[in-house]
Design a protein around this motif. Structure first.
Motif, PDB file in Angstrom:
ATOM      1  N   PRO A  86     -13.514  -6.539 -29.802  1.00 37.01           N
ATOM      2  CA  PRO A  86     -12.728  -5.972 -28.687  1.00 37.01           C
ATOM      3  C   PRO A  86     -11.219  -6.121 -28.887  1.00 37.01           C
ATOM      4  N   GLN A  87     -10.769  -7.247 -29.423  1.00 40.07           N
ATOM      5  CA  GLN A  87      -9.337  -7.435 -29.645  1.00 40.07           C
ATOM      6  C   GLN A  87      -8.828  -6.501 -30.751  1.00 40.07           C
ATOM      7  N   ILE A  88      -9.582  -6.350 -31.843  1.00 36.82           N
ATOM      8  CA  ILE A  88      -9.168  -5.442 -32.916  1.00 36.82           C
ATOM      9  C   ILE A  88      -9.097  -4.014 -32.401  1.00 36.82           C
ATOM     10  N   VAL A  89     -10.094  -3.613 -31.620  1.00 35.89           N
ATOM     11  CA  VAL A  89     -10.109  -2.253 -31.070  1.00 35.89           C
ATOM     12  C   VAL A  89      -8.914  -2.039 -30.154  1.00 35.89           C
ATOM     13  N   GLN A  90      -8.729  -2.909 -29.175  1.00 36.40           N
ATOM     14  CA  GLN A  90      -7.659  -2.716 -28.194  1.00 36.40           C
ATOM     15  C   GLN A  90      -6.275  -2.865 -28.820  1.00 36.40           C
ATOM     16  N   GLN A  91      -6.056  -3.996 -29.472  1.00 36.32           N
ATOM     17  CA  GLN A  91      -4.711  -4.325 -29.958  1.00 36.32           C
ATOM     18  C   GLN A  91      -4.303  -3.463 -31.156  1.00 36.32           C
ATOM     19  N   HIS A  92      -5.206  -3.263 -32.107  1.00 35.83           N
ATOM     20  CA  HIS A  92      -4.830  -2.522 -33.316  1.00 35.83           C
ATOM     21  C   HIS A  92      -5.144  -1.031 -33.211  1.00 35.83           C
ATOM     22  N   LEU A  93      -6.396  -0.693 -32.956  1.00 34.42           N
ATOM     23  CA  LEU A  93      -6.789   0.706 -33.024  1.00 34.42           C
ATOM     24  C   LEU A  93      -6.269   1.541 -31.861  1.00 34.42           C
ATOM     25  N   ILE A  94      -6.048   0.925 -30.715  1.00 33.44           N
ATOM     26  CA  ILE A  94      -5.521   1.668 -29.564  1.00 33.44           C
ATOM     27  C   ILE A  94      -4.012   1.474 -29.422  1.00 33.44           C
ATOM     28  N   GLU A  95      -3.548   0.225 -29.485  1.00 34.15           N
ATOM     29  CA  GLU A  95      -2.128  -0.062 -29.263  1.00 34.15           C
ATOM     30  C   GLU A  95      -1.287  -0.053 -30.539  1.00 34.15           C
ATOM     31  N   GLY A  96      -1.946  -0.085 -31.712  1.00 34.11           N
ATOM     32  CA  GLY A  96      -1.209   0.008 -32.969  1.00 34.11           C
ATOM     33  C   GLY A  96      -0.641  -1.278 -33.523  1.00 34.11           C
ATOM     34  N   GLU A  97      -1.037  -2.417 -32.977  1.00 35.38           N
ATOM     35  CA  GLU A  97      -0.514  -3.711 -33.415  1.00 35.38           C
ATOM     36  C   GLU A  97      -1.635  -4.528 -34.054  1.00 35.38           C
ATOM     37  N   PRO A  98      -1.552  -4.770 -35.382  1.00 35.41           N
ATOM     38  CA  PRO A  98      -2.612  -5.548 -36.035  1.00 35.41           C
ATOM     39  C   PRO A  98      -2.791  -6.934 -35.422  1.00 35.41           C
ATOM     40  N   VAL A  99      -4.004  -7.443 -35.500  1.00 30.29           N
ATOM     41  CA  VAL A  99      -4.352  -8.763 -34.965  1.00 30.29           C
ATOM     42  C   VAL A  99      -3.991  -9.805 -36.027  1.00 30.29           C
ATOM     43  N   GLN A 100      -2.903 -10.513 -35.792  1.00 30.01           N
ATOM     44  CA  GLN A 100      -2.326 -11.413 -36.794  1.00 30.01           C
ATOM     45  C   GLN A 100      -3.282 -12.497 -37.279  1.00 30.01           C
ATOM     46  N   ASN A 101      -4.023 -13.123 -36.378  1.00 28.96           N
ATOM     47  CA  ASN A 101      -4.852 -14.263 -36.786  1.00 28.96           C
ATOM     48  C   ASN A 101      -6.103 -13.853 -37.563  1.00 28.96           C
ATOM     49  N   LYS A 102      -6.369 -12.551 -37.695  1.00 27.73           N
ATOM     50  CA  LYS A 102      -7.513 -12.084 -38.484  1.00 27.73           C
ATOM     51  C   LYS A 102      -7.075 -11.357 -39.754  1.00 27.73           C
ATOM     52  N   LEU A 103      -5.755 -11.276 -40.025  1.00 22.83           N
ATOM     53  CA  LEU A 103      -5.280 -10.614 -41.231  1.00 22.83           C
ATOM     54  C   LEU A 103      -5.713 -11.406 -42.457  1.00 22.83           C
ATOM     55  N   HIS A 104      -6.216 -10.703 -43.451  1.00 27.17           N
ATOM     56  CA  HIS A 104      -6.709 -11.357 -44.656  1.00 27.17           C
ATOM     57  C   HIS A 104      -5.535 -12.000 -45.401  1.00 27.17           C
ATOM     58  N   PRO A 105      -5.576 -13.324 -45.612  1.00 32.22           N
ATOM     59  CA  PRO A 105      -4.426 -14.010 -46.213  1.00 32.22           C
ATOM     60  C   PRO A 105      -4.171 -13.634 -47.675  1.00 32.22           C
ATOM     61  N   ARG A 106      -5.159 -13.156 -48.398  1.00 29.83           N
ATOM     62  CA  ARG A 106      -4.922 -12.718 -49.785  1.00 29.83           C
ATOM     63  C   ARG A 106      -4.190 -11.385 -49.829  1.00 29.83           C
ATOM     64  N   ILE A 107      -4.421 -10.560 -48.849  1.00 34.47           N
ATOM     65  CA  ILE A 107      -3.840  -9.217 -48.822  1.00 34.47           C
ATOM     66  C   ILE A 107      -2.507  -9.225 -48.069  1.00 34.47           C
ATOM     67  N   HIS A 108      -2.467  -9.921 -46.952  1.00 37.85           N
ATOM     68  CA  HIS A 108      -1.287  -9.968 -46.090  1.00 37.85           C
ATOM     69  C   HIS A 108      -0.681 -11.365 -46.166  1.00 37.85           C
ATOM     70  N   GLN A 109       0.001 -11.627 -47.257  1.00 36.48           N
ATOM     71  CA  GLN A 109       0.555 -12.969 -47.455  1.00 36.48           C
ATOM     72  C   GLN A 109       1.737 -13.209 -46.532  1.00 36.48           C
ATOM     73  N   ARG A 110       1.785 -14.392 -46.003  1.00 34.80           N
ATOM     74  CA  ARG A 110       2.903 -14.806 -45.153  1.00 34.80           C
ATOM     75  C   ARG A 110       3.749 -15.785 -45.929  1.00 34.80           C
ATOM     76  N   ILE A 111       5.020 -15.534 -45.932  1.00 31.20           N
ATOM     77  CA  ILE A 111       5.944 -16.398 -46.667  1.00 31.20           C
ATOM     78  C   ILE A 111       6.777 -17.156 -45.657  1.00 31.20           C
ATOM     79  N   SER A 112       6.765 -18.466 -45.788  1.00 31.03           N
ATOM     80  CA  SER A 112       7.570 -19.319 -44.911  1.00 31.03           C
ATOM     81  C   SER A 112       8.629 -20.019 -45.747  1.00 31.03           C
ATOM     82  N   TYR A 113       9.786 -20.188 -45.172  1.00 35.87           N
ATOM     83  CA  TYR A 113      10.862 -20.895 -45.854  1.00 35.87           C
ATOM     84  C   TYR A 113      11.226 -22.118 -45.081  1.00 35.87           C
TER      85      TYR A 113
END
Length: 113
Positions: A86-113
């Motif tokens: 439900p969160q992926i459907v509402q937040q990403h597929l309807i509102e256009g904002e990917p669900v950050q806590n489910k983003l695949h870490p190998r594909i969507h790497q986050r860089i912290s400094y």
């Protein structure tokens, strides 16, 4: 008598048609062991305009399945469970904002400094 210059008409741009999204849910062996058949079924039970839901073969992310890939956005979700849908459907597929806590870490790497 002053002559008037013909006014230039603005050029019409062709209207861009939004590209339909496709949600691909891995149905390879290891993802199925982790419940991807139910994830696929739950996505298929949603009525999401402009979105096609399809089963896919292996996406090469076996250790973090079930894997869900959304194109043309190229967003990859990992360890997707039915309660996440439900969160992926509402937040990403309807509102256009990917669900950050489910983003695949190998594909969507986050860089912290």
């Amino acid at each position: 008598m002053a002559q008037t210059q013909p006014q230039e008409q603005p050029q019409k741009q062709p209207q861009e048609q939004p590209q339909e999204r496709c949600v691909m849910v891995c149905q390879h062996t290891s993802c199925q062991r982790n419940g991807s058949a139910e994830v696929l079924k739950q996505f298929q039970n949603q009525n999401i305009p402009g979105v096609t839901i399809t089963a896919s073969g292996c996406m090469g992310q076996c250790s973090t399945g079930p894997t869900v890939r959304v194109t043309p956005d190229e967003i990859w979700y990992y360890r997707v469970l039915p309660p996440d849908i439900p969160q992926i459907v509402q937040q990403h597929l309807i509102e256009g904002e990917p669900v950050q806590n489910k983003l695949h870490p190998r594909i969507h790497q986050r860089i912290s400094y």
